[in-house]
Design an enzyme around this catalytic site. Structure first.
Site, PDB file in Angstrom:
ATOM      1  N   TYR A  76       0.815  -1.207   0.000  1.00  0.00           N
ATOM      2  CA  TYR A  76       0.000   0.000   0.000  1.00  0.00           C
ATOM      3  C   TYR A  76       0.848   1.257   0.000  1.00  0.00           C
ATOM      4  O   TYR A  76       0.338   2.360   0.098  1.00  0.00           O
ATOM      5  CB  TYR A  76      -0.968  -0.046   1.188  1.00  0.00           C
ATOM      6  N   TRP A  95       3.108   3.011   1.876  1.00  0.00           N
ATOM      7  CA  TRP A  95       3.428   4.025   2.883  1.00  0.00           C
ATOM      8  C   TRP A  95       4.736   3.734   3.623  1.00  0.00           C
ATOM      9  O   TRP A  95       4.975   4.305   4.688  1.00  0.00           O
ATOM     10  CB  TRP A  95       2.285   4.120   3.893  1.00  0.00           C
TER      11      TRP A  95
END
Length: 777
Positions: free
Chosen positions: A120, A122
């Protein structure tokens, strides 16, 4: 003692280093409100939770070695033991050989679509060492993989907006800039509020934290604020906002009630609706109830929202009489029918006729991150290219468990009928699905199906503990990079501050070594080293900026100076479209704002019709079958960490109650259940249960419980996918279904729960913040 410039999701800083030890991090003098979280970020570098060497789940390693000797078949792997048994450390060469061998086996036996490239993104503010991008570049060079489209942050908005307004960037930074808003806005109606905790971070990093002062300037210039949220503190006290404690998931009904008042009292802008919109002739009758016999008036909305009808009417009149900004947070669309509040807010703004005027109209995402509302670069920020993915059927981002549990089954998505692949290998780098996915017990059942799960991680997160092969990745301080966000005023030269800890390697180095083993080294690296890539990416950005007469220094100067400030501009959202809709059309099918979409209507979705509509959620407090005593769970973003990052840091740990994530309850709800401040409670529904500590607060509406996401997942019984979660992770409770067939976004915020007091004596201790059992061979 040395100092080097660097950056993080929580802000840029100078790293002070002595003898390869991080002494402190110092935010820039220009950042008046630096995030306290950068100090926790520094503490994590030498945490005992670092993954020190490549580690493989014990029984998986035994089974695969037997397979390679011809003594067993892949079916002997005990995938049900993921998360429940120790790891064995091995050397890098064997670990890379294992991963390369599994990739080649799955590609040969099942095709590239059987490889799922998760993540994802991050893991770092750096744009070169962006784990998700590195993973996708590697897998694309390998022949492709099943990937994801959309996201968890604003997945429903990203799918509805291209049909009715334009690109998804309207939810992710395309806003009227703060200088314009501060000067001109006189009434700001904030659906979901503007929570300052979210503004302390940004994916690509940020050089300062201006939003609190921007909001103060807006207030000082005469703006009145209205916060529509079940949580009072979703808007800062210094704004002195009017609080409308809306029943969760009913914002669309409130917007429709406001719109009906505008129409019934002839306060709408007919000229704007007919010259810059399409579909008013369909949406207006819906408001009046011509189709279904139900007028969407203030009295109707009051019954649904629990906001007084006269309050709704008064607010509509005020909105029509002054320069009004309507903002909608990302959180509103993470719910059943999450497409609707964005579409309804757009329709409400269109009825006011102020779209394209300074300080007026709409804004999707103010307060969602630290650069939202800042001027956006007209040129692309640095980004590593990923190449083309030969597998052209990505799944919606939030449908991972569906993919794992239902291979070969069809599903509907944005007007298409697609089929889930048969996933045999999951490769995850830079993310933690055991934080952000819904119904984690369901995900655990799906997670047992693939034959192999590979994870890159600096730390022993919940996802690392559920893997087969864990490869130790460096943290951002252990590598060079570029920090850049399209809405930040500075591009940061992120100098390496520390040597890699233990045997950790950068994702780039891991994938380069794997690429050499599978024959894609040249296509993956393009013949460049880390620093050559960083210079290349910066130089491309510098050349793109020059096309807009923005001069950036050469790379040597940029790197030596520690970064460069980008000249800032000013934006009035859709001003050109308002002035000349024919000369500056939108990218919708009609070129105008679509209050009725022929495209969406043709999909035939009963969960997303052709115009904005009130569609009751599956779970909400107004449902006739809502269990007695239910509370609506608000699993919002935390203020003491980023998602699940830094949950083991001092700030997050200091907020725990009896070692567990705090949940907040209204005192009246707590008293009715025999619960006191500081108690440990069991939060439960049909999907699962977790423990949490109690904090009583009048900032929480009655009937609501707030439990922030991000506590590292820990099952009381790691062998049981239905086990009690003991740390306070709300995603064992949230429903795992799509917002609608249009967007298939996450619907986490449509969740009802029961809350029960428990005897604190004898409760299992939280151990996920301690090192798991890992053994050397």
């Amino acid at each position: 003692m040395s100092t080097v410039p660097h950056s993080s999701h929580w802000g840029s800083f100078t790293a002070v280093v002595d003898d390869d030890t991080l002494v402190e991090v110092v935010p820039p003098d220009t950042d008046a409100r630096p995030s306290r979280l950068i100090h926790d970020f520094a503490d994590s570098v030498d945490s005992d939770l670092r993954v020190r060497r490549p580690a493989v789940r014990r029984s998986w390693l035994t089974a695969v070695r037997a397979e390679r000797q011809g003594e067993a078949a892949p079916g002997t792997r005990r995938t049900d033991l993921r998360g429940a048994e120790p790891f064995v450390e091995i050397d890098w060469d064997e670990a890379l050989d294992l991963v390369a061998g599994e990739l080649e086996r799955v590609r040969s036996d099942h095709g590239n679509a059987a490889i799922f490239g998760g993540s994802y993104g991050w893991a770092s503010a750096g744009r070169f060492h962006h784990a998700r991008t590195q993973l996708h570049r590697f897998l694309n060079a390998f022949g492709g993989h099943t990937s994801q489209v959309g996201n968890y942050s604003f997945g429903a908005a990203a799918m509805i907006l291209p049909h009715v307004l334009g690109p998804a960037q309207f939810a992710n930074g395309r806003l009227s800039s703060w200088d314009v808003v501060s000067e001109h806005t006189r009434l700001w109606v904030m659906f979901g509020g503007i929570a300052l905790k979210n503004t302390q971070l940004e994916s690509g990093g940020l050089s300062d934290h201006p939003i609190p002062d921007r909001l103060r300037a807006t207030r000082d210039n005469g703006c009145r604020f209205v916060s529509v949220s079940p949580l009072r503190d979703d808007a800062p006290d210094f704004l002195d906002p009017q609080w409308l404690p809306v029943r969760p998931n009913t914002d669309t009904a409130l917007m429709l009630g406001l719109a009906h008042t505008l129409l019934a009292e002839n306060l709408h802008d007919e000229e704007f609706l007919t010259t810059r919109c399409v579909g008013w002739e369909r949406f207006g009758p819906y408001l009046l109830g011509d189709d279904d016999g139900i007028a969407k008036d203030a009295d109707w909305a009051a019954e649904i929202t629990r906001i007084r009808a006269e309050t709704i009417r008064d607010l509509a009149r005020e909105m029509a009489g002054t320069t009004t900004m309507i903002s909608v947070t990302w959180s509103l669309q993470r719910a059943d029918h999450g497409e609707q509040p964005y579409w309804a807010a757009l329709a409400l703004a269109a009825m006011l006729g102020q779209i394209g005027l300074p300080g007026a109209g709409f804004g999707f995402g103010y307060g969602a991150a630290g650069t939202m509302g800042n001027w956006q670069y007209p040129f692309p920020a640095p980004r590593l290219p990923v190449g083309e993915n030969p597998v052209t059927a990505p799944i919606p981002a939030a449908r991972i468990a569906d993919m794992l549990l239902h291979p070969g089954e069809d599903y509907e998505f944005n007007g298409e009928r697609r089929t889930y692949p048969d996933t045999r290998l999951v490769y995850w780098a830079g993310g933690n699905p055991f934080h952000h996915h819904q119904d984690l017990n369901r995900l655990r059942r799906g997670w047992q199906r693939p034959e192999t799960i590979v994870v890159h991680e600096p730390f022993w997160t919940a996802t690392a503990r559920q893997a087969d092969i864990v490869l130790p990745a460096t943290t951002t301080l252990e590598r060079n990079d570029l920090g850049a966000a399209s809405g930040d005023k500075r591009i940061v030269a992120m100098h390496r501050a520390l040597n890699p800890r233990h045997a950790a390697r950068a994702d780039w180095d891991i994938f380069s070594a794997l690429a050499a083993r599978v024959g894609t080294h040249e296509s993956f690296t393009a013949g460049r080293t880390e620093m050559e890539w960083i210079e290349h990416l910066y130089t491309r950005t510098r050349q793109a900026a020059a096309d807009y007469d923005i001069a950036l220094p050469d790379f040597a100067t940029f790197w030596a100076d520690g970064g460069v400030d980008v000249p800032q501009g000013s934006t009035v959202l859709l001003a050109d479209f308002r002035a000349d809709p024919a000369g500056h059309p939108l990218s919708t099918p009609s070129g105008r704002i679509e209050l009725f979409s022929e495209t969406i209507d043709a999909f035939g979705y009963d969960d997303c019709p052709g115009h904005p509509a009130w569609l009751p959620p599956t779970e909400w407090l107004g449902a006739p079958d809502a269990p007695a005593g239910s509370l609506h769970l608000v699993s919002n973003q935390p203020g003491q960490r980023l998602h699940s990052q830094l949950d083991t840091g001092g700030t997050s740990q200091a907020a725990k109650i009896a070692g567990r994530e705090p949940c907040r309850l209204n005192p009246a709800d707590a008293a009715a259940r025999g619960i006191a401040d500081g108690d440990v409670v069991r939060i439960v529904n049909s999907r699962g249960a977790c423990l949490a500590g109690v904090e009583l607060s009048d900032d929480i509406s009655p009937g609501v419980i707030q439990l922030s996401a991000g506590a590292w997942y820990e099952a009381a019984d790691p062998t049981d996918p239905a086990s009690l979660e003991i740390h306070g992770n709300p995603n064992v409770l949230t429903a795992d279904h799509g917002t609608s067939r249009l967007a298939q976004g996450p619907a986490a915020l449509s969740t009802l729960v029961r809350v029960e007091p428990v005897d604190a004596a004898g409760l299992p201790a939280v151990t996920v913040t301690s090192r798991p059992p890992v053994f050397a061979e």
